[in-house]
Scaffold this motif. Structure first.
Motif, PDB file in Angstrom:
ATOM      1  N   ASP A 191      36.547  32.196   8.383  1.00 29.52           N
ATOM      2  CA  ASP A 191      35.486  31.307   8.822  1.00 29.52           C
ATOM      3  C   ASP A 191      34.168  31.613   8.136  1.00 29.52           C
ATOM      4  O   ASP A 191      33.930  32.721   7.642  1.00 29.52           O
ATOM      5  N   ILE A 192      33.300  30.623   8.145  1.00 27.26           N
ATOM      6  CA  ILE A 192      31.961  30.732   7.576  1.00 27.26           C
ATOM      7  C   ILE A 192      30.960  30.537   8.701  1.00 27.26           C
ATOM      8  O   ILE A 192      31.119  29.648   9.545  1.00 27.26           O
ATOM      9  N   PHE A 193      29.932  31.372   8.694  1.00 22.27           N
ATOM     10  CA  PHE A 193      28.911  31.341   9.739  1.00 22.27           C
ATOM     11  C   PHE A 193      27.532  31.243   9.106  1.00 22.27           C
ATOM     12  O   PHE A 193      27.269  31.846   8.067  1.00 22.27           O
ATOM     13  N   ALA A 194      26.662  30.481   9.751  1.00 25.56           N
ATOM     14  CA  ALA A 194      25.277  30.369   9.312  1.00 25.56           C
ATOM     15  C   ALA A 194      24.458  31.461   9.987  1.00 25.56           C
ATOM     16  O   ALA A 194      24.568  31.666  11.205  1.00 25.56           O
ATOM     17  N   VAL A 195      23.664  32.165   9.183  1.00 27.88           N
ATOM     18  CA  VAL A 195      22.799  33.213   9.718  1.00 27.88           C
ATOM     19  C   VAL A 195      21.387  33.003   9.195  1.00 27.88           C
ATOM     20  O   VAL A 195      21.190  32.494   8.094  1.00 27.88           O
ATOM     21  N   GLU A 196      20.429  33.405   9.995  1.00 22.89           N
ATOM     22  CA  GLU A 196      19.033  33.331   9.575  1.00 22.89           C
ATOM     23  C   GLU A 196      18.795  34.345   8.459  1.00 22.89           C
ATOM     24  O   GLU A 196      19.511  35.342   8.333  1.00 22.89           O
ATOM     25  N   ASP A 197      17.778  34.094   7.655  1.00 28.09           N
ATOM     26  CA  ASP A 197      17.465  34.993   6.538  1.00 28.09           C
ATOM     27  C   ASP A 197      17.290  36.441   6.997  1.00 28.09           C
ATOM     28  O   ASP A 197      17.776  37.370   6.339  1.00 28.09           O
ATOM     29  N   ALA A 198      16.599  36.647   8.097  1.00 27.12           N
ATOM     30  CA  ALA A 198      16.351  38.014   8.582  1.00 27.12           C
ATOM     31  C   ALA A 198      17.667  38.703   8.952  1.00 27.12           C
ATOM     32  O   ALA A 198      17.837  39.903   8.687  1.00 27.12           O
ATOM     33  N   ASP A 199      18.593  37.965   9.554  1.00 24.09           N
ATOM     34  CA  ASP A 199      19.901  38.536   9.897  1.00 24.09           C
ATOM     35  C   ASP A 199      20.710  38.820   8.638  1.00 24.09           C
ATOM     36  O   ASP A 199      21.376  39.854   8.535  1.00 24.09           O
ATOM     37  N   PHE A 200      20.653  37.915   7.675  1.00 21.56           N
ATOM     38  CA  PHE A 200      21.339  38.125   6.404  1.00 21.56           C
ATOM     39  C   PHE A 200      20.852  39.423   5.755  1.00 21.56           C
ATOM     40  O   PHE A 200      21.639  40.215   5.254  1.00 21.56           O
ATOM     41  N   ASP A 201      19.548  39.644   5.804  1.00 23.84           N
ATOM     42  CA  ASP A 201      18.960  40.835   5.194  1.00 23.84           C
ATOM     43  C   ASP A 201      19.412  42.126   5.875  1.00 23.84           C
ATOM     44  O   ASP A 201      19.444  43.179   5.235  1.00 23.84           O
ATOM     45  N   LEU A 202      19.764  42.052   7.153  1.00 24.91           N
ATOM     46  CA  LEU A 202      20.304  43.238   7.828  1.00 24.91           C
ATOM     47  C   LEU A 202      21.754  43.501   7.400  1.00 24.91           C
ATOM     48  O   LEU A 202      22.174  44.648   7.312  1.00 24.91           O
ATOM     49  N   LEU A 203      22.491  42.437   7.148  1.00 26.12           N
ATOM     50  CA  LEU A 203      23.894  42.579   6.765  1.00 26.12           C
ATOM     51  C   LEU A 203      24.060  42.970   5.299  1.00 26.12           C
ATOM     52  O   LEU A 203      24.957  43.745   4.956  1.00 26.12           O
ATOM     53  N   PHE A 204      23.201  42.419   4.424  1.00 24.23           N
ATOM     54  CA  PHE A 204      23.333  42.607   2.984  1.00 24.23           C
ATOM     55  C   PHE A 204      22.062  43.225   2.419  1.00 24.23           C
ATOM     56  O   PHE A 204      20.993  42.632   2.512  1.00 24.23           O
ATOM     57  N   PRO A 205      22.167  44.391   1.791  1.00 24.30           N
ATOM     58  CA  PRO A 205      20.991  44.975   1.142  1.00 24.30           C
ATOM     59  C   PRO A 205      20.489  44.048   0.030  1.00 24.30           C
ATOM     60  O   PRO A 205      21.245  43.208  -0.478  1.00 24.30           O
ATOM     61  N   PRO A 206      19.241  44.201  -0.378  1.00 24.54           N
ATOM     62  CA  PRO A 206      18.686  43.350  -1.433  1.00 24.54           C
ATOM     63  C   PRO A 206      19.560  43.335  -2.690  1.00 24.54           C
ATOM     64  O   PRO A 206      20.029  44.374  -3.152  1.00 24.54           O
ATOM     65  N   GLY A 207      19.818  42.131  -3.204  1.00 18.90           N
ATOM     66  CA  GLY A 207      20.591  41.975  -4.424  1.00 18.90           C
ATOM     67  C   GLY A 207      22.094  42.006  -4.236  1.00 18.90           C
ATOM     68  O   GLY A 207      22.841  41.852  -5.195  1.00 18.90           O
ATOM     69  N   GLN A 208      22.554  42.198  -3.009  1.00 19.63           N
ATOM     70  CA  GLN A 208      23.992  42.253  -2.756  1.00 19.63           C
ATOM     71  C   GLN A 208      24.439  41.024  -1.968  1.00 19.63           C
ATOM     72  O   GLN A 208      23.689  40.492  -1.156  1.00 19.63           O
ATOM     73  N   PHE A 223      30.716  45.332   3.648  1.00 20.25           N
ATOM     74  CA  PHE A 223      31.844  45.809   4.440  1.00 20.25           C
ATOM     75  C   PHE A 223      31.273  46.265   5.770  1.00 20.25           C
ATOM     76  O   PHE A 223      30.293  47.018   5.810  1.00 20.25           O
ATOM     77  N   VAL A 224      31.868  45.791   6.847  1.00 23.02           N
ATOM     78  CA  VAL A 224      31.265  45.990   8.163  1.00 23.02           C
ATOM     79  C   VAL A 224      31.050  47.461   8.488  1.00 23.02           C
ATOM     80  O   VAL A 224      30.052  47.812   9.124  1.00 23.02           O
ATOM     81  N   ASP A 225      31.930  48.353   8.041  1.00 25.00           N
ATOM     82  CA  ASP A 225      31.726  49.771   8.339  1.00 25.00           C
ATOM     83  C   ASP A 225      30.446  50.285   7.690  1.00 25.00           C
ATOM     84  O   ASP A 225      29.727  51.097   8.276  1.00 25.00           O
ATOM     85  N   GLU A 226      30.120  49.785   6.502  1.00 22.99           N
ATOM     86  CA  GLU A 226      28.889  50.193   5.831  1.00 22.99           C
ATOM     87  C   GLU A 226      27.659  49.589   6.513  1.00 22.99           C
ATOM     88  O   GLU A 226      26.619  50.244   6.616  1.00 22.99           O
ATOM     89  N   VAL A 227      27.793  48.354   6.974  1.00 20.63           N
ATOM     90  CA  VAL A 227      26.698  47.715   7.719  1.00 20.63           C
ATOM     91  C   VAL A 227      26.396  48.531   8.969  1.00 20.63           C
ATOM     92  O   VAL A 227      25.232  48.812   9.278  1.00 20.63           O
ATOM     93  N   LEU A 228      27.444  48.942   9.673  1.00 18.08           N
ATOM     94  CA  LEU A 228      27.271  49.705  10.910  1.00 18.08           C
ATOM     95  C   LEU A 228      26.666  51.083  10.659  1.00 18.08           C
ATOM     96  O   LEU A 228      25.993  51.630  11.531  1.00 18.08           O
ATOM     97  N   LYS A 229      26.877  51.636   9.470  1.00 16.70           N
ATOM     98  CA  LYS A 229      26.275  52.929   9.128  1.00 16.70           C
ATOM     99  C   LYS A 229      24.788  52.793   8.784  1.00 16.70           C
ATOM    100  O   LYS A 229      24.028  53.735   8.961  1.00 16.70           O
ATOM    101  N   ARG A 230      24.389  51.622   8.281  1.00 11.79           N
ATOM    102  CA  ARG A 230      22.992  51.422   7.861  1.00 11.79           C
ATOM    103  C   ARG A 230      22.048  51.121   9.017  1.00 11.79           C
ATOM    104  O   ARG A 230      20.847  51.341   8.902  1.00 11.79           O
ATOM    105  N   HIS A 231      22.584  50.576  10.112  1.00  5.21           N
ATOM    106  CA  HIS A 231      21.715  50.123  11.202  1.00  5.21           C
ATOM    107  C   HIS A 231      22.264  50.567  12.556  1.00  5.21           C
ATOM    108  O   HIS A 231      23.482  50.608  12.740  1.00  5.21           O
ATOM    109  N   PRO A 232      21.382  50.837  13.497  1.00  6.16           N
ATOM    110  CA  PRO A 232      21.847  51.211  14.833  1.00  6.16           C
ATOM    111  C   PRO A 232      22.506  50.018  15.534  1.00  6.16           C
ATOM    112  O   PRO A 232      22.145  48.865  15.277  1.00  6.16           O
TER     113      PRO A 232
END
Length: 105
Positions: free
Chosen positions: A18-35, A39-48
């Motif tokens: 599935d495809i989901f729409a996310v706000e820019d600020a949420d996208f920036d939490l999921l994906f580091p700049p330029g990426q 992978f969800v495990d890496e996302v979970l390691k970057r943020h509380p």
């Protein structure tokens, strides 16, 4: 409000990618700049967890039917560790084979 489309891919036998729409600020939490690959495990390691819980709650509520998608901005992998070697830079266009050769011409 600007939105970006994220395709979620997991290893479930019944996954429908599935495809989901996310706000820019949420996208920036999921994906580091330029990426554009995460992978969800890496996302979970970057943020509380308390920072990510509302992001995922909003995302799951905004599924976009594929026929309505205009642009795909990110790929979010769940439980797909075997895909990591293909995306060393976490950028879809720079995907490589395990031997280091390009996947795309």
């Amino acid at each position: 409000m600007a939105m970006k489309n994220v395709q979620v891919v997991d290893n479930a036998i019944n996954c429908v990618y599935d495809i989901f729409a996310v706000e820019d600020a949420d996208f920036d939490l999921l994906f580091p700049p330029g990426q554009d690959v995460a992978f969800v495990d890496e996302v979970l390691k970057r943020h509380p967890p308390q920072a990510l819980k509302p992001v995922f709650e909003r995302m799951w509520r905004h599924r976009v039917p594929k026929r309505d998608v205009v642009g795909l901005h990110g790929l979010l992998y769940y439980d797909m560790e075997h895909k990591k070697p293909f995306y060393p830079q976490r950028v879809d266009e720079l995907a490589i084979n395990p031997n280091g050769s390009k996947l795309r011409p």
